[in-house]
Write a protein that holds these residues in place. Sequence first.
Motif, PDB file in Angstrom:
ATOM      1  N   GLU A 129     -21.342  27.394 -30.058  1.00  0.00           N
ATOM      2  CA  GLU A 129     -19.877  27.372 -30.054  1.00  0.00           C
ATOM      3  C   GLU A 129     -19.443  26.017 -30.575  1.00  0.00           C
ATOM      4  N   TRP A 130     -18.405  26.002 -31.409  1.00  0.00           N
ATOM      5  CA  TRP A 130     -17.983  24.729 -31.991  1.00  0.00           C
ATOM      6  C   TRP A 130     -16.485  24.736 -32.259  1.00  0.00           C
ATOM      7  N   ASP A 131     -15.948  23.545 -32.380  1.00  0.00           N
ATOM      8  CA  ASP A 131     -14.548  23.383 -32.757  1.00  0.00           C
ATOM      9  C   ASP A 131     -14.418  22.061 -33.507  1.00  0.00           C
ATOM     10  N   VAL A 132     -13.714  22.109 -34.637  1.00  0.00           N
ATOM     11  CA  VAL A 132     -13.456  20.913 -35.434  1.00  0.00           C
ATOM     12  C   VAL A 132     -11.953  20.808 -35.637  1.00  0.00           C
ATOM     13  N   ARG A 133     -11.417  19.614 -35.460  1.00  0.00           N
ATOM     14  CA  ARG A 133      -9.976  19.389 -35.603  1.00  0.00           C
ATOM     15  C   ARG A 133      -9.731  18.221 -36.554  1.00  0.00           C
ATOM     16  N   LEU A 134      -9.043  18.477 -37.660  1.00  0.00           N
ATOM     17  CA  LEU A 134      -8.532  17.426 -38.524  1.00  0.00           C
ATOM     18  C   LEU A 134      -7.074  17.207 -38.163  1.00  0.00           C
ATOM     19  N   PHE A 135      -6.665  15.963 -38.004  1.00  0.00           N
ATOM     20  CA  PHE A 135      -5.317  15.730 -37.497  1.00  0.00           C
ATOM     21  C   PHE A 135      -4.676  14.512 -38.140  1.00  0.00           C
ATOM     22  N   HIS A 136      -3.368  14.559 -38.151  1.00  0.00           N
ATOM     23  CA  HIS A 136      -2.540  13.397 -38.477  1.00  0.00           C
ATOM     24  C   HIS A 136      -1.368  13.419 -37.508  1.00  0.00           C
ATOM     25  N   GLU A 137      -1.176  12.320 -36.786  1.00  0.00           N
ATOM     26  CA  GLU A 137      -0.102  12.228 -35.801  1.00  0.00           C
ATOM     27  C   GLU A 137       0.711  10.967 -36.069  1.00  0.00           C
TER      28      GLU A 137
ATOM     29  N   TYR B 279      -1.997   8.038 -36.367  1.00  0.00           N
ATOM     30  CA  TYR B 279      -3.419   8.336 -36.209  1.00  0.00           C
ATOM     31  C   TYR B 279      -3.824   9.388 -37.243  1.00  0.00           C
ATOM     32  N   THR B 280      -4.960   9.166 -37.884  1.00  0.00           N
ATOM     33  CA  THR B 280      -5.530  10.151 -38.796  1.00  0.00           C
ATOM     34  C   THR B 280      -7.027  10.221 -38.532  1.00  0.00           C
ATOM     35  N   GLY B 281      -7.550  11.440 -38.371  1.00  0.00           N
ATOM     36  CA  GLY B 281      -8.970  11.505 -38.083  1.00  0.00           C
ATOM     37  C   GLY B 281      -9.485  12.911 -37.892  1.00  0.00           C
ATOM     38  N   VAL B 282     -10.680  12.972 -37.312  1.00  0.00           N
ATOM     39  CA  VAL B 282     -11.361  14.237 -37.064  1.00  0.00           C
ATOM     40  C   VAL B 282     -11.983  14.196 -35.671  1.00  0.00           C
ATOM     41  N   GLU B 283     -11.932  15.331 -34.978  1.00  0.00           N
ATOM     42  CA  GLU B 283     -12.588  15.498 -33.683  1.00  0.00           C
ATOM     43  C   GLU B 283     -13.530  16.689 -33.770  1.00  0.00           C
ATOM     44  N   TRP B 284     -14.580  16.629 -32.962  1.00  0.00           N
ATOM     45  CA  TRP B 284     -15.531  17.741 -32.963  1.00  0.00           C
ATOM     46  C   TRP B 284     -16.106  17.942 -31.566  1.00  0.00           C
ATOM     47  N   GLN B 285     -16.457  19.174 -31.292  1.00  0.00           N
ATOM     48  CA  GLN B 285     -17.199  19.507 -30.093  1.00  0.00           C
ATOM     49  C   GLN B 285     -18.065  20.716 -30.411  1.00  0.00           C
ATOM     50  N   ALA B 286     -19.281  20.730 -29.869  1.00  0.00           N
ATOM     51  CA  ALA B 286     -20.204  21.822 -30.160  1.00  0.00           C
ATOM     52  C   ALA B 286     -21.193  21.967 -29.017  1.00  0.00           C
ATOM     53  N   GLU B 287     -21.561  23.199 -28.753  1.00  0.00           N
ATOM     54  CA  GLU B 287     -22.619  23.524 -27.799  1.00  0.00           C
ATOM     55  C   GLU B 287     -23.609  24.446 -28.484  1.00  0.00           C
ATOM     56  N   TYR B 288     -24.884  24.201 -28.228  1.00  0.00           N
ATOM     57  CA  TYR B 288     -25.922  25.035 -28.825  1.00  0.00           C
ATOM     58  C   TYR B 288     -26.969  25.342 -27.774  1.00  0.00           C
ATOM     59  N   GLN B 289     -27.156  26.630 -27.507  1.00  0.00           N
ATOM     60  CA  GLN B 289     -28.142  27.063 -26.527  1.00  0.00           C
ATOM     61  C   GLN B 289     -29.462  27.271 -27.248  1.00  0.00           C
ATOM     62  N   LEU B 290     -30.366  26.310 -27.108  1.00  0.00           N
ATOM     63  CA  LEU B 290     -31.642  26.371 -27.807  1.00  0.00           C
ATOM     64  C   LEU B 290     -32.478  27.541 -27.334  1.00  0.00           C
ATOM     65  N   SER B 291     -32.396  27.788 -26.025  1.00  0.00           N
ATOM     66  CA  SER B 291     -33.139  28.889 -25.419  1.00  0.00           C
ATOM     67  C   SER B 291     -32.425  29.264 -24.132  1.00  0.00           C
ATOM     68  N   ALA B 292     -32.986  30.172 -23.390  1.00  0.00           N
ATOM     69  CA  ALA B 292     -32.364  30.583 -22.132  1.00  0.00           C
ATOM     70  C   ALA B 292     -32.338  29.451 -21.119  1.00  0.00           C
ATOM     71  N   SER B 293     -33.141  28.417 -21.346  1.00  0.00           N
ATOM     72  CA  SER B 293     -33.238  27.341 -20.355  1.00  0.00           C
ATOM     73  C   SER B 293     -32.889  25.968 -20.915  1.00  0.00           C
TER      74      SER B 293
END
Length: 696
Positions: A525-533, A558-572
């Motif tokens: 699961e991932w999310d990327v945000r490009l922003f200018h405020e 403010y100008t930039g990028v944010e990211w978040q990601a999760e990766y389930q390599l295996s069940a554990s």
Amino acid sequence: MWSASGDDLIPFVLTPARLKQPTAEVPASVTVIDRDLIEAVGAQEVSELLRYVPGMLVAPEPLSNTDNVVYHGGTALVPTDMEVLIDGRAIYRAGLSSVTWSNLPVAVEEIQRIEVVRGPNSTAYGTNAYKAVINIITMHPEDTAGDQKVNLTLGNNGYQHVHLQSGFEALGGFWRVTGVDRGTDHLDDRLDPEQFGCSNGDDCADRRDSRFANVRGFYALEDGDSLDVALVASRSQRSVPDFDLDSNKVREAHHEVGFRYTSLLNAAHELKLSLYGTQYRREQTQRLYEGIAGAFDPDLGALYRLNSDAAMQVVGGQQPTALDTDDPEQVALFTTLAQRYADPSDFLLPVNAISRASTTEKRVDIELQDTYSPTSTLTVLSGIGLRYDNVYSYDYYKGEIDQTTSRIFANVNWHATDDWVLHSGAMAEISESFSPAKSFRAAANYLISPVQSFRLVYSQAAKTPDLIKEYAHWSYGIDYIETESPYATGDFYASFVADGGLDAEMIYSYELGYYGQSQRNGEAEWDVRLFHERLDGAHYLYPSIWADHVYSDNCIRYTGVEWQAEYQLSASSGLRTNGAYMQVDIDAEEGLNDGELLGMYAPFSQTLSWNQRWTPGLNSTLSLMLVENLGEAGGHNNTVDFRRLNATVYGVRKAETLDVNWRLSLQRDFTSDPYLPGGASYAQATRVQATVGTRF
């Protein structure tokens, strides 16, 4: 797994538009800190959990022994600009425009999830949601019925945390009662007296103590209606750096009661009525030992209010070159003081006294929300609300401040086609003190699939002036005076009086985002945000009696990028990362530098985590936290690099009638730098906490 037919497998969020929506369709960037992550990282404070949110910066507040949390950037002292909710109730303190993060009346153990909306969300939550919303959602009482929990955590730096929880059925409803007693010496049990200017190192305690109890109840009524009840009572005390004082402690007490009635008119129409009231008292007790009696002369204070430079020349024994000789009132006051203290030793006579800077706040908030779906593709959420704030403080306002604010809002979500989801929202807040604050948001989400989308969001939000910046009349008086001087009878001579007449701050935000999930080669699961405020008319007040005025002609981009990601390599085994990279451009008002306006800022921050389940009863998590050039914007010579490793090993041993949970947490800093310039760091580079608890 992520097919449209499996709605229970599609992630949902609640906060951005006040609706339960698939994450791919929401008109904002959202970070969810769920129960699994909370247990995995082992944090005992909500502020520590926010390190796992892109763009959030967390550091000890340098001067008042609490925590600072800012999104993208803010002042290093008492930052504002975010709405913080616990089960929908705002905990923002209007009197001093602050959130006491070290004293939130919620136990980490009872939090189900924290949803953080990154970016303006004033169209849904009002003026305080200017830059972000942090919505803390606790477990539903029905889900904890029958659970009895006891947890004890001990660690170095004098840390202790006791958590008691009981869930039960009574009076026809489901109830949960929670109690917490916690304390810590925080960075150390004694701060560096030279760093903080304390007169005696033994009096510079960094101690924090708090205890609270809360009750949450739920009644399932007829025809799908329901009633939620919340009761909160908390008390806390913390010591703060003393400077020229012998002792300096802040005591806080908070009481709250809340109700929320939900009426399901039919499958497409719901009404929700919310009402809550709070009372909050803050008292800062300061003990002055062998102070200067002349500094408490009322005539010196009167001169300071007319001409602060001339008054400070009197205190310093200098020639009064700043005195306006054309002002007869200034001349008369100076003449009186010159005659009174012809012998300078009379001005320097010692004085012992107690100063109590107190604030009492009351708030009542009522809101009616209507949610209606005329078709399966269109939902309209609208509502009206009224909030009454009352603040009494002689020390900060020289009296009482009343403010009544009404609000009206609407948010429309339209699934225009199979591929496009459109959103618009607006809110207007009206008070007798300020011009109406109007906020607007428009968004379009293009769905690649039910769990992947591009989003384009435009928001503009208004933030009405904080009460302390608009109405402050800030000074410190003394009681229990012991001195030979007959003139040390008033407030400390220095004071701050706000000019008033401030306009609302405005933020204009542009966002392009991409959210997605995939099950190829593991769940991701991932999310990327490009922003200018762009923040126009940003306010700045140095929170002190030494402030000269509120700076309000500032622009921050403010100008930039944010990211978040999760990766389930295996069940554990799983990986998680979040971070932000941004640049800032500042146009500060004359007399204010960039570092003062943005004293807590970092161009790059990132957290990396690895969670591993070794056996059904044994788990571990490693988190590496990196922040580059944390501190004043544009001041690379006055910034620090933050490096920390958090390691947690935890598990549960299940028995027939009793579960025993345990946790061992280690926190290691890889730098001895203070967390903010002018602040401090932990005296011990490595800290350890151990937790043991039961559930029965």
